[in-house]
Design an enzyme around this catalytic site. Structure first.
Site, mmCIF file in Angstrom:
data_model
loop_
_atom_site.group_PDB
_atom_site.id
_atom_site.type_symbol
_atom_site.label_atom_id
_atom_site.label_comp_id
_atom_site.label_asym_id
_atom_site.label_seq_id
_atom_site.Cartn_x
_atom_site.Cartn_y
_atom_site.Cartn_z
ATOM 1 N N SER A 95 -2.293 4.542 1.163
ATOM 2 C CA SER A 95 -2.685 5.930 0.768
ATOM 3 C C SER A 95 -3.612 6.560 1.946
ATOM 4 O O SER A 95 -4.251 5.641 3.043
ATOM 5 C CB SER A 95 -3.500 5.919 -0.541
ATOM 6 O OG SER A 95 -4.848 5.079 -0.240
ATOM 7 N N PHE A 140 1.703 -1.322 -2.576
ATOM 8 C CA PHE A 140 2.553 -2.046 -3.661
ATOM 9 C C PHE A 140 3.847 -1.485 -3.768
ATOM 10 O O PHE A 140 4.595 -2.003 -4.536
ATOM 11 C CB PHE A 140 1.706 -1.786 -5.038
ATOM 12 C CG PHE A 140 1.744 -0.312 -5.531
ATOM 13 C CD1 PHE A 140 3.111 0.015 -6.545
ATOM 14 C CD2 PHE A 140 0.985 0.683 -5.371
ATOM 15 C CE1 PHE A 140 3.105 1.256 -7.019
ATOM 16 C CE2 PHE A 140 1.301 2.014 -5.786
ATOM 17 C CZ PHE A 140 2.283 2.088 -6.755
ATOM 18 N N CYS A 182 6.734 6.905 -0.963
ATOM 19 C CA CYS A 182 6.402 7.934 -0.252
ATOM 20 C C CYS A 182 6.938 9.084 0.109
ATOM 21 O O CYS A 182 6.734 9.972 0.920
ATOM 22 C CB CYS A 182 5.563 7.333 0.893
ATOM 23 S SG CYS A 182 6.941 6.581 1.978
ATOM 24 N N GLU A 218 -1.927 -6.510 -3.518
ATOM 25 C CA GLU A 218 -2.436 -7.581 -4.407
ATOM 26 C C GLU A 218 -1.832 -7.223 -5.590
ATOM 27 O O GLU A 218 -1.952 -7.969 -6.858
ATOM 28 C CB GLU A 218 -4.065 -7.839 -4.584
ATOM 29 C CG GLU A 218 -4.524 -6.439 -4.872
ATOM 30 C CD GLU A 218 -5.050 -5.648 -3.943
ATOM 31 O OE1 GLU A 218 -3.990 -5.393 -3.107
ATOM 32 O OE2 GLU A 218 -6.009 -4.963 -4.181
ATOM 33 N N LYS A 248 -1.009 -8.953 5.234
ATOM 34 C CA LYS A 248 -1.688 -8.859 3.726
ATOM 35 C C LYS A 248 -1.080 -7.931 2.912
ATOM 36 O O LYS A 248 -1.226 -6.696 3.193
ATOM 37 C CB LYS A 248 -3.083 -8.314 4.414
ATOM 38 C CG LYS A 248 -4.289 -8.788 3.377
ATOM 39 C CD LYS A 248 -4.221 -8.282 1.920
ATOM 40 C CE LYS A 248 -4.386 -6.889 1.354
ATOM 41 N NZ LYS A 248 -4.189 -6.486 0.301
ATOM 42 N N GLU A 282 -1.470 14.054 -4.146
ATOM 43 C CA GLU A 282 -0.283 13.390 -4.371
ATOM 44 C C GLU A 282 -0.411 12.799 -5.645
ATOM 45 O O GLU A 282 -1.425 12.013 -5.901
ATOM 46 C CB GLU A 282 -0.344 12.120 -3.164
ATOM 47 C CG GLU A 282 0.816 11.092 -3.507
ATOM 48 C CD GLU A 282 0.898 10.097 -2.242
ATOM 49 O OE1 GLU A 282 -0.544 9.341 -2.120
ATOM 50 O OE2 GLU A 282 1.687 9.858 -1.737
HETATM 51 P P1 NAD Z 1 -3.741 1.795 -1.080
HETATM 52 O O1 NAD Z 1 -4.070 2.476 0.079
HETATM 53 O O2 NAD Z 1 -4.294 1.473 -2.454
HETATM 54 O O3 NAD Z 1 -3.511 0.257 -0.754
HETATM 55 C C1 NAD Z 1 -2.614 -0.150 0.494
HETATM 56 C C2 NAD Z 1 -3.306 -1.475 1.017
HETATM 57 O O4 NAD Z 1 -4.730 -1.150 1.521
HETATM 58 C C3 NAD Z 1 -3.203 -2.776 0.107
HETATM 59 O O5 NAD Z 1 -2.722 -3.566 0.842
HETATM 60 C C4 NAD Z 1 -4.734 -2.724 -0.367
HETATM 61 O O6 NAD Z 1 -4.982 -4.195 -0.774
HETATM 62 C C5 NAD Z 1 -5.495 -2.186 0.761
HETATM 63 N N1 NAD Z 1 -6.791 -1.746 0.323
HETATM 64 C C6 NAD Z 1 -6.822 -0.772 -0.720
HETATM 65 N N2 NAD Z 1 -8.312 -0.298 -0.455
HETATM 66 C C7 NAD Z 1 -8.782 -0.789 0.413
HETATM 67 C C8 NAD Z 1 -10.107 -0.710 1.049
HETATM 68 N N3 NAD Z 1 -11.093 0.010 0.481
HETATM 69 N N4 NAD Z 1 -10.227 -1.296 2.040
HETATM 70 C C9 NAD Z 1 -9.194 -1.981 2.968
HETATM 71 N N5 NAD Z 1 -7.953 -2.342 2.196
HETATM 72 C C10 NAD Z 1 -7.694 -1.641 1.253
HETATM 73 O O7 NAD Z 1 -1.967 2.075 -1.550
HETATM 74 P P2 NAD Z 1 -1.124 1.798 -2.842
HETATM 75 O O8 NAD Z 1 -1.566 2.362 -3.825
HETATM 76 O O9 NAD Z 1 -0.850 0.134 -2.849
HETATM 77 O O10 NAD Z 1 0.156 2.344 -2.247
HETATM 78 C C11 NAD Z 1 0.515 3.722 -2.481
HETATM 79 C C12 NAD Z 1 0.309 4.692 -1.344
HETATM 80 O O11 NAD Z 1 0.845 4.281 -0.098
HETATM 81 C C13 NAD Z 1 0.660 6.196 -1.687
HETATM 82 O O12 NAD Z 1 -0.292 7.065 -1.241
HETATM 83 C C14 NAD Z 1 1.922 6.205 -0.853
HETATM 84 O O13 NAD Z 1 2.226 7.334 -0.300
HETATM 85 C C15 NAD Z 1 1.532 5.539 0.297
HETATM 86 N N6 NAD Z 1 2.669 4.875 1.166
HETATM 87 C C16 NAD Z 1 2.965 5.580 2.274
HETATM 88 C C17 NAD Z 1 4.341 5.284 3.067
HETATM 89 C C18 NAD Z 1 4.451 5.942 4.438
HETATM 90 O O14 NAD Z 1 5.489 5.479 5.116
HETATM 91 N N7 NAD Z 1 3.724 7.129 4.777
HETATM 92 C C19 NAD Z 1 5.168 4.319 2.469
HETATM 93 C C20 NAD Z 1 4.757 3.637 1.451
HETATM 94 C C21 NAD Z 1 3.624 4.157 0.660
#
Ligand code: NAD
Length: 495
Positions: free
Chosen positions: A225, A148, A280, A175, A172, A381
């Site tokens: 994450s 997000f 991040c 959401e 994808k 985090e």
């Molecule tokens: P998230 O992991 O909750 O979601 C990321 C994506 O995965 C979304 O599209 C979501 O719909 C999907 N998703 C969530 N749960 C899932 C599941 N159980 N099975 C399959 N798909 C699933 O992350 P978020 O809360 O949207 O974003 C924040 C996180 O992203 C933080 O941990 C941040 O550090 C990380 N991030 C990392 C970087 C990097 O470059 N390392 C960059 C941006 C964000």
């Protein structure tokens, strides 16, 4: 109320049966409904992308990037419109939303140079009258799954390089703030991108699982994450796909006793509280070395109390709300936990008041002092506007702390000593390192990625590594004999 669906084969689709609410985090108002794709719709998107690949992979690289050049111009013209859409769903301040679009656009600009980046290698005369060359060819249909926190930029880390290389794409988005990616897909069509080259499916785990297991998906790029990154990596690679899965972070900034303290404080303010800490590459731990700690904490406290917080659509603010009510509760829970764990809460942002934001998900800047490495607020985090100060005696203790942490995304040091800076850059076990630069995000023509549990897979995103990830290399050995060839029963060696 926005009805946010999908974009498949160049068309916005009808709504799906399952859906989820989308909110404006500054007001708490529901502004939209996002469709959650069933498995069958994701399969349809993949089938369209597969069909589009047949023709798209034959389009010359120059003609592919001419579409991206047009898109870049359009993005510049419509930047404010896209930034407003981001602010209304994510909450970050308008200027910061523009900043993320520009950083994404830089990847589009990098991808515009694909005709050069795709060039292979040739060696003449590897044997008598035999030449060898290698070429980089597209993989086929590839997929992206994004978080997000950068609804425009992170997808732009992926699809521009992938499609410029000749692949077709199924994206994808998160959401929580799905509108930006759909806008971008429609604008690309306006610029002449053929139908089926970039498809957007909104959804949750049901949609993601199809992308991880479908035999026609060749590679998966994920950013999010760490627990989900690990799941994506293990599942998609078990299904034979290339995977780059970027995960979470806990980024430290060391402030050495010889640093320009005012410069370090200003750098920490932006790096810790910009985008409400939902980056991040945000700095969430300041490591104060030696006797500068009191001065550092006092100056940080004064500035943290002065943060201008409000609805990010208004201009001139430092920080907007957190993305959702649930995330707000989670981050506030970490602040409560830090107090219980015995850290000193120097600035408490839990009761921040924002005019007109009574129902928004606002949290003021929070500053903890005397944080220790055994505390959960240090180890995990938080992903919010919470800065932890850890006090240490010397550089070696600070560096060891960073090296021992499970995450290794970004880090930085503020110092006037070239020798210490050089040692830090060389020794530290982190993927992206800054010296007197708080958020060392590599430019589009370099590659972005962390180490340890901040990245699963071997390729970072964009830059030359992005091109490598989205192409397969073919080595061709060729001769045109003028006479007959003899049968050879032993390993042929070049004569
Ligand atoms: P998230 O992991 O909750 O979601 C990321 C994506 O995965 C979304 O599209 C979501 O719909 C999907 N998703 C969530 N749960 C899932 C599941 N159980 N099975 C399959 N798909 C699933 O992350 P978020 O809360 O949207 O974003 C924040 C996180 O992203 C933080 O941990 C941040 O550090 C990380 N991030 C990392 C970087 C990097 O470059 N390392 C960059 C941006 C964000």
């Amino acid at each position: 109320m926005n009805n946010i669906t999908h974009f498949i084969n160049g068309q916005i689709t009808a709504a799906s049966e399952r859906n989820a609410p989308v909110y404006n985090p500054a007001t708490g108002e529901q502004t939209g409904v996002v469709s959650l794709a069933p498995a069958s719709l994701v399969e349809e998107a993949i089938a369209n992308a597969k069909e589009a690949f047949e023709e798209w992979s034959k389009v010359t690289p120059l003609n592919r990037v001419r579409i991206l050049f047009k898109f870049k111009m359009l993005l510049e013209e419509r930047m404010d419109e896209l930034a407003e859409a981001i602010t209304k769903e994510h909450g970050k301040v308008f200027e910061d939303a523009k900043g993320e679009i520009i950083r994404g656009m830089e990847v589009v600009e990098f991808a515009c140079g694909i005709p050069s980046a795709l060039k292979g290698e040739i060696t003449e005369q590897v044997g008598r009258d035999v030449d060898a060359y290698s070429v980089n060819q597209p993989l086929g249909v590839v997929a992206g799954i994004s978080p997000f926190n950068f609804p425009a930029m992170v997808p732009m880390w992926m699809w521009p390089v992938a499609i410029a290389c000749g692949n077709t794409f199924v994206m994808k988005p998160s959401e929580k703030d799905p509108t930006a990616t759909l806008m971008v897909a429609e604008w690309l069509k306006e610029c002449g991108l053929p139908d089926g080259v970039l498809n957007i499916v909104n959804g949750d785990k049901e949609a993601v699982d199809v992308l991880l297991t479908h035999p026609d998906i060749q590679a998966v790029s994920f950013v999010g994450s760490t627990p989900i990154a690990e799941y994506i990596y293990s599942t998609a690679s078990a299904h034979g796909k290339r995977v780059q899965a970027l995960g979470g972070a806990k980024n430290h900034m060391i402030v050495m006793p010889d640093a320009d303290i005012d410069g370090a404080v200003n750098a920490l303010m932006g790096a810790a509280f910009g985008s409400a800490g939902e980056r991040c590459m945000a700095i969430s731990v300041a490591v104060a070395v030696g006797d500068i700690a009191d001065e550092l904490v006092d100056k940080l406290a004064a500035k943290t109390k002065e943060l201008k917080i409000g609805n990010g659509i208004n201009r001139g603010l430092d920080m907007g709300p957190l993305v959702t009510k649930e995330h707000h509760a989670k981050v506030k829970g970490y602040v409560d936990l830090g107090v219980e764990e015995g850290a000193k809460l120097v600035v408490d942002g839990r009761d921040v008041k924002v005019d007109g934001g009574e129902n928004g998900y606002f949290l003021g800047g929070c500053l903890f002092d005397n944080v220790t490495t055994d505390m959960k607020i240090y180890q995990e985090e938080i992903f919010g506007p919470v800065l932890c100060v850890v006090r240490v005696e010397d550089y070696a203790t600070a560096a060891k702390m960073i090296n021992d942490h499970e995450y290794g995304n970004g880090t930085s040091i503020f110092t006037r000593s070239g020798a210490v800076a050089r040692k830090f850059a060389h020794d530290i076990q982190v993927g992206m390192v800054g010296v007197n630069v708080p958020i060392p995000v590599p430019m589009a023509f370099h590659a972005f990625g962390g180490w340890k549990r901040s990245l699963f897979g071997s390729n970072h995103v964009h830059g030359p590594e992005g091109v490598r990830f989205y192409t397969k290399r073919k080595a061709v050995t060729m001769r045109w004999p003028e006479g007959d060839l003899d049968a050879e029963f032993v390993m042929p060696t070049m004569k």
